[in-house]
Design a protein around this motif. Structure first.
Motif, short mmCIF file in Angstrom:
data_model
loop_
_atom_site.label_atom_id
_atom_site.label_comp_id
_atom_site.label_asym_id
_atom_site.label_seq_id
_atom_site.Cartn_x
_atom_site.Cartn_y
_atom_site.Cartn_z
N ASP A 126 66.40 39.45 41.40
CA ASP A 126 66.28 40.58 42.32
C ASP A 126 65.00 41.34 41.94
O ASP A 126 64.97 42.12 40.99
CB ASP A 126 67.51 41.47 42.19
CG ASP A 126 67.51 42.64 43.16
OD1 ASP A 126 66.56 42.73 43.97
OD2 ASP A 126 68.45 43.45 43.10
N HIS A 127 63.93 41.09 42.70
CA HIS A 127 62.61 41.66 42.37
C HIS A 127 62.62 43.18 42.40
O HIS A 127 62.04 43.83 41.53
CB HIS A 127 61.55 41.15 43.35
CG HIS A 127 61.47 39.66 43.42
ND1 HIS A 127 61.35 38.99 44.60
CD2 HIS A 127 61.52 38.71 42.46
CE1 HIS A 127 61.31 37.70 44.38
NE2 HIS A 127 61.43 37.50 43.08
N GLN A 128 63.29 43.73 43.41
CA GLN A 128 63.32 45.18 43.55
C GLN A 128 64.01 45.83 42.35
O GLN A 128 63.53 46.83 41.82
CB GLN A 128 64.03 45.55 44.85
CG GLN A 128 63.97 47.03 45.16
CD GLN A 128 64.61 47.33 46.51
OE1 GLN A 128 65.11 46.44 47.18
NE2 GLN A 128 64.60 48.59 46.88
N ARG A 129 65.12 45.25 41.92
CA ARG A 129 65.86 45.78 40.76
C ARG A 129 64.99 45.71 39.50
O ARG A 129 64.98 46.64 38.70
CB ARG A 129 67.16 44.99 40.58
CG ARG A 129 67.98 45.41 39.38
CD ARG A 129 68.77 46.65 39.66
NE ARG A 129 69.62 46.94 38.53
CZ ARG A 129 69.80 48.15 38.04
NH1 ARG A 129 69.24 49.19 38.59
NH2 ARG A 129 70.58 48.33 36.99
N LEU A 156 69.48 42.13 32.74
CA LEU A 156 68.96 41.47 33.94
C LEU A 156 68.16 40.23 33.56
O LEU A 156 68.31 39.16 34.16
CB LEU A 156 68.09 42.44 34.75
CG LEU A 156 67.47 41.87 36.02
CD1 LEU A 156 68.54 41.67 37.08
CD2 LEU A 156 66.37 42.79 36.52
N SER A 160 69.10 36.32 34.40
CA SER A 160 68.21 35.42 35.12
C SER A 160 67.85 34.20 34.27
O SER A 160 67.64 33.12 34.82
CB SER A 160 66.94 36.12 35.58
OG SER A 160 66.67 37.28 34.89
#
Length: 164
Positions: A126-129, A156, A160
């Motif tokens: 999740d790039h935004q997170r 996070l 990932s």
């Protein structure tokens, strides 16, 4: 069973008891979730969990001796087998932790190229997170607050890395 005990010398009996106590000490070091997954008698599991909370050196020794006594009523081979399996899994987990810390350190340098490299390495991320947590970590560093975002960022990254 009585005949086996009569055939053994006191030294042999003591050595076997010491081995069982050492096995119990290894069990004390395991996380509680792993202890619960093992098929252990309830009284032994409770004694192992209680031993983790004992701070006094003498009381801890007594508790370990008690665990050794409880271990006499349990077949040690399945426990040893389970311990070998958990030991085999430890290097894999520590490798993930090492990679997570390496990525965390690299991301905290605030280099955009490192951020893009990490995003490419973990496509389901999740790039935004990730960007939000990076901003929060910077803000918390400047204000001197405890870094909840840093822990969240580390989690996070670890998730990932496991998702690969």
């Amino acid at each position: 069973m009585e005949k086996d005990i009569q055939d053994k010398s006191r030294t042999q009996i003591k050595k076997e008891a010491e081995k069982l106590q050492k096995l119990g000490e290894q069990l004390i070091k395991l996380p509680i979730r792993q202890l619960e997954r093992m098929e252990l008698p309830d009284d032994l599991r409770d004694a192992l969990i209680e031993a983790r909370s004992i701070k006094s050196k003498i009381a801890g020794r007594r508790q370990r001796q008690f665990i050794g006594t409880l271990m006499r009523d349990v077949d040690p081979e399945p426990i040893r087998h389970a311990l070998m399996q958990t030991d085999a899994n430890l290097p894999i987990e520590s490798e993930i932790v090492k990679k997570t810390r390496m990525w965390l350190d690299r991301l905290l340098t605030d280099d955009p190229a490192v951020m893009e490299e990490f995003i490419c390495a973990c496509p389901g991320l999740d790039h935004q997170r990730l960007r939000q947590l990076m901003r929060n970590v910077k803000k918390e560093k400047t204000t001197g607050k405890s870094s909840k975002s840093l822990k969240a960022l580390e989690q996070l990254i670890m998730k990932s890395m496991n998702g690969k």
